[in-house]
Design a protein around this motif. Structure first.
Motif, PDB file in Angstrom:
ATOM      1  N   ALA A 165      42.559  50.448  31.577  1.00  0.00           N
ATOM      2  CA  ALA A 165      43.394  49.655  32.349  1.00  0.00           C
ATOM      3  C   ALA A 165      43.001  50.225  33.947  1.00  0.00           C
ATOM      4  O   ALA A 165      42.866  49.346  34.586  1.00  0.00           O
ATOM      5  CB  ALA A 165      44.669  49.580  32.116  1.00  0.00           C
ATOM      6  N   ALA A 166      42.940  51.462  34.084  1.00  0.00           N
ATOM      7  CA  ALA A 166      43.038  51.988  35.145  1.00  0.00           C
ATOM      8  C   ALA A 166      41.526  51.927  35.729  1.00  0.00           C
ATOM      9  O   ALA A 166      40.879  51.332  36.888  1.00  0.00           O
ATOM     10  CB  ALA A 166      43.315  53.532  35.416  1.00  0.00           C
ATOM     11  N   ALA A 167      40.516  52.083  34.790  1.00  0.00           N
ATOM     12  CA  ALA A 167      39.014  51.994  35.057  1.00  0.00           C
ATOM     13  C   ALA A 167      38.616  50.413  35.258  1.00  0.00           C
ATOM     14  O   ALA A 167      37.827  50.106  35.984  1.00  0.00           O
ATOM     15  CB  ALA A 167      38.268  52.664  33.663  1.00  0.00           C
ATOM     16  N   ASN A 168      39.485  49.611  34.438  1.00  0.00           N
ATOM     17  CA  ASN A 168      39.113  47.918  34.700  1.00  0.00           C
ATOM     18  C   ASN A 168      39.562  47.701  36.349  1.00  0.00           C
ATOM     19  O   ASN A 168      38.841  47.019  36.807  1.00  0.00           O
ATOM     20  CB  ASN A 168      39.975  47.169  33.795  1.00  0.00           C
ATOM     21  N   ARG A 169      40.801  48.301  36.520  1.00  0.00           N
ATOM     22  CA  ARG A 169      41.326  47.865  37.712  1.00  0.00           C
ATOM     23  C   ARG A 169      40.089  48.542  38.864  1.00  0.00           C
ATOM     24  O   ARG A 169      39.886  47.656  40.186  1.00  0.00           O
ATOM     25  CB  ARG A 169      42.617  48.442  38.099  1.00  0.00           C
ATOM     26  N   LEU A 170      39.724  49.533  38.843  1.00  0.00           N
ATOM     27  CA  LEU A 170      38.892  50.350  39.679  1.00  0.00           C
ATOM     28  C   LEU A 170      37.483  49.380  39.733  1.00  0.00           C
ATOM     29  O   LEU A 170      37.029  49.386  40.757  1.00  0.00           O
ATOM     30  CB  LEU A 170      38.505  51.549  39.315  1.00  0.00           C
ATOM     31  N   LEU A 171      37.029  48.955  38.688  1.00  0.00           N
ATOM     32  CA  LEU A 171      35.602  48.242  38.715  1.00  0.00           C
ATOM     33  C   LEU A 171      35.953  47.164  39.420  1.00  0.00           C
ATOM     34  O   LEU A 171      34.975  46.508  40.135  1.00  0.00           O
ATOM     35  CB  LEU A 171      35.320  48.228  37.394  1.00  0.00           C
ATOM     36  N   HIS A 172      37.045  46.225  39.166  1.00  0.00           N
ATOM     37  CA  HIS A 172      37.122  44.968  39.673  1.00  0.00           C
ATOM     38  C   HIS A 172      37.331  45.314  41.296  1.00  0.00           C
ATOM     39  O   HIS A 172      37.005  44.277  42.097  1.00  0.00           O
ATOM     40  CB  HIS A 172      38.483  44.253  39.102  1.00  0.00           C
ATOM     41  N   ALA A 173      38.258  46.178  41.833  1.00  0.00           N
ATOM     42  CA  ALA A 173      38.393  46.380  43.300  1.00  0.00           C
ATOM     43  C   ALA A 173      37.168  46.587  43.741  1.00  0.00           C
ATOM     44  O   ALA A 173      36.776  46.069  44.890  1.00  0.00           O
ATOM     45  CB  ALA A 173      39.263  47.646  43.295  1.00  0.00           C
ATOM     46  N   ARG A 174      36.377  47.644  43.330  1.00  0.00           N
ATOM     47  CA  ARG A 174      35.061  47.870  43.762  1.00  0.00           C
ATOM     48  C   ARG A 174      34.055  46.607  44.051  1.00  0.00           C
ATOM     49  O   ARG A 174      33.565  46.498  44.982  1.00  0.00           O
ATOM     50  CB  ARG A 174      34.237  49.054  43.026  1.00  0.00           C
ATOM     51  N   ASP A 175      34.060  45.856  42.818  1.00  0.00           N
ATOM     52  CA  ASP A 175      33.367  44.660  42.959  1.00  0.00           C
ATOM     53  C   ASP A 175      34.071  43.662  44.131  1.00  0.00           C
ATOM     54  O   ASP A 175      33.108  43.086  44.863  1.00  0.00           O
ATOM     55  CB  ASP A 175      33.532  43.841  41.632  1.00  0.00           C
ATOM     56  N   ALA A 176      35.040  43.440  44.079  1.00  0.00           N
ATOM     57  CA  ALA A 176      35.638  42.619  45.310  1.00  0.00           C
ATOM     58  C   ALA A 176      35.355  43.212  46.291  1.00  0.00           C
ATOM     59  O   ALA A 176      35.149  42.470  47.442  1.00  0.00           O
ATOM     60  CB  ALA A 176      37.092  42.506  45.008  1.00  0.00           C
ATOM     61  N   LEU A 177      35.500  44.436  46.768  1.00  0.00           N
ATOM     62  CA  LEU A 177      35.026  44.922  47.959  1.00  0.00           C
ATOM     63  C   LEU A 177      33.621  44.861  48.481  1.00  0.00           C
ATOM     64  O   LEU A 177      33.181  44.537  49.425  1.00  0.00           O
ATOM     65  CB  LEU A 177      35.383  46.530  48.313  1.00  0.00           C
ATOM     66  N   ALA A 178      32.926  45.179  47.427  1.00  0.00           N
ATOM     67  CA  ALA A 178      31.344  44.815  47.637  1.00  0.00           C
ATOM     68  C   ALA A 178      30.824  43.329  47.943  1.00  0.00           C
ATOM     69  O   ALA A 178      29.869  43.159  48.463  1.00  0.00           O
ATOM     70  CB  ALA A 178      30.564  45.340  46.242  1.00  0.00           C
ATOM     71  N   ALA A 179      31.518  42.424  47.188  1.00  0.00           N
ATOM     72  CA  ALA A 179      31.331  41.178  47.365  1.00  0.00           C
ATOM     73  C   ALA A 179      31.578  40.676  48.861  1.00  0.00           C
ATOM     74  O   ALA A 179      30.607  40.019  49.559  1.00  0.00           O
ATOM     75  CB  ALA A 179      32.157  40.463  46.669  1.00  0.00           C
ATOM     76  N   GLN A 180      32.529  41.498  49.732  1.00  0.00           N
ATOM     77  CA  GLN A 180      32.906  41.267  51.202  1.00  0.00           C
ATOM     78  C   GLN A 180      32.112  42.104  51.742  1.00  0.00           C
ATOM     79  O   GLN A 180      31.832  41.734  53.153  1.00  0.00           O
ATOM     80  CB  GLN A 180      34.292  41.028  51.191  1.00  0.00           C
ATOM     81  N   LEU A 181      32.186  43.347  51.364  1.00  0.00           N
ATOM     82  CA  LEU A 181      31.312  44.213  52.612  1.00  0.00           C
ATOM     83  C   LEU A 181      30.276  45.010  51.452  1.00  0.00           C
ATOM     84  O   LEU A 181      30.537  45.840  50.676  1.00  0.00           O
ATOM     85  CB  LEU A 181      32.310  45.519  52.927  1.00  0.00           C
ATOM     86  N   PRO A 182      28.990  44.394  51.636  1.00  0.00           N
ATOM     87  CA  PRO A 182      27.943  44.877  50.582  1.00  0.00           C
ATOM     88  C   PRO A 182      27.737  46.430  50.848  1.00  0.00           C
ATOM     89  O   PRO A 182      27.282  47.144  50.228  1.00  0.00           O
ATOM     90  CB  PRO A 182      26.700  43.879  50.880  1.00  0.00           C
TER      91      PRO A 182
END
Length: 365
Positions: free
Chosen positions: A233-250
């Motif tokens: 679950a922690a790995a999933n949260r980390l990946l989703h958070a990184r993807d969300a940040l990369a979508a706004q700040l590549p």
């Protein structure tokens, strides 16, 4: 394919002792090995164990510190031995002088001075509010001072306080407080504003996981344990958070760059924590207040219970039964006109009535 045996390492307490004996800070060791300061602290507390090349570099550094601890002294020749012309150098370990034990207040102040500045910056990244960040850290240390016997023997006191500060900072009840209903002024730099806005758009659990892993530098297992989640679950949260940040700040798709930018954002605000004695005094005053409030509430309950016992009936009083219909009662007759005998009796009674005390005296016969 066989693996080479792992390089032996001294126990965690010995690692810390060697570092302190060599007059090195955790940051200097982290720079030498190529890891973060939090990782070195985890190695010294025994929470994690280095592996691979990091383990070899760390072991090499500890070995060098252990060798520097030894000095050489000449070995005296035995009596009658004239062949010894040069002294033999024998390594002798240097015994460090015993340190006086710290008082609870001194140990608390040392922990506060070490952790509070970084925790205030981390809480700012979690909340986007400067005042709430300082309040969260002070409240966490006040709770730690109240429960100091438990915190002092914890394997990771800094992690204990960090968890308490994060919990207070991310509490949903702050939205109902009047002082936190309106947002604070954003950072002046445009890139800092964009990063902070992107962080605050993440769910609180994702934001906390990202900060612990990419900001603080904890491992995935330690991050999962501190967020009370499983490792997947922690790995999933980390990946989703990184993807969300990369979508706004590549430009922040690289974790190293993300760590650098979060550090810069937290450092530009120049957030300062209160002094340790102030925090301890506020915590003690809060404890006294709540203790007195609990005593007053207990006394009120005891008084109400005593009053109830004194005024309550001491015997059983059966309830009044419901009315029942009685059969066989003759109906009520309306009074009619008087008969001749009743009229004569009435006239005689009226005529025989006199005024004064005489009417009370019986007539003799």
């Amino acid at each position: 394919m066989t693996q080479s045996p792992a390089t032996p390492l001294p126990p965690p307490k010995e690692r810390r002792r060697l570092r302190e004996a060599g007059s090195l800070t955790q940051a200097q060791v982290a720079t030498e090995v190529g890891v973060s300061r939090e990782t070195v602290r985890s190695w010294e507390t025994g929470r994690t164990t280095p592996r691979g090349r990091k383990r070899e570099a760390y072991a090499k550094l500890l070995n060098s510190l252990s060798e520097e601890e030894t000095v050489t002294e000449p070995q005296q020749p035995e009596a009658g031995d004239t062949a010894v012309l040069e002294p033999v150098l024998v390594p002798v370990p240097i015994e460090a002088p015993p340190r006086p034990p710290l008082t609870p207040a001194q140990a608390f102040d040392a922990l506060y001075a070490f952790c509070a500045p970084a925790l205030v910056r981390q809480a700012y990244l979690l909340t986007g509010r400067r005042e709430l960040a300082r309040e969260s850290v002070e409240r966490a240390f006040q709770v730690a001072w109240q429960r100091w016997p438990e915190v002092a023997v914890d394997r990771d006191p800094a992690g204990w306080v960090r968890s308490a500060a994060y919990e207070h900072a991310l509490s949903p009840w702050h939205r109902f407080r009047p002082r936190y209903r309106h947002p604070e002024p954003p950072p002046p730099d445009a890139s800092d504003r964009a990063l902070l806005t992107a962080l605050l758009k993440l769910p609180p659990s994702y934001r906390r996981t990202l900060l612990l892993y990419d900001g603080v530098g904890l491992g995935l297992a330690e991050t999962a344990a501190e967020t009370e989640a499983s490792t997947p679950a922690a790995a999933n949260r980390l990946l989703h958070a990184r993807d969300a940040l990369a979508a706004q700040l590549p430009d922040l798709s690289d974790p190293t760059e993300l760590h650098r930018r979060m550090t810069e954002l937290a450092s530009t605000e120049r957030l300062r924590a209160a002094k340790p004695p102030t925090v301890r005094f506020a915590g003690e005053r809060r404890t006294v207040f709540w203790t007195r409030a609990a005593i007053a509430f207990t006394v009120a309950i005891i008084g109400a219970t005593t009053l109830t016992v004194r005024t309550a009936p001491t015997h059983y009083e059966p309830p009044v039964p419901l009315g029942q219909r009685v059969e066989g009662v003759p109906p009520r007759v309306v009074q009619g006109s008087l008969s001749e005998e009743e009229v004569a009796l009435r006239d005689r009674l009226r005529s025989g009535m006199t005024n004064g005390p005489e009417r009370l005296a019986p007539l003799g016969r």
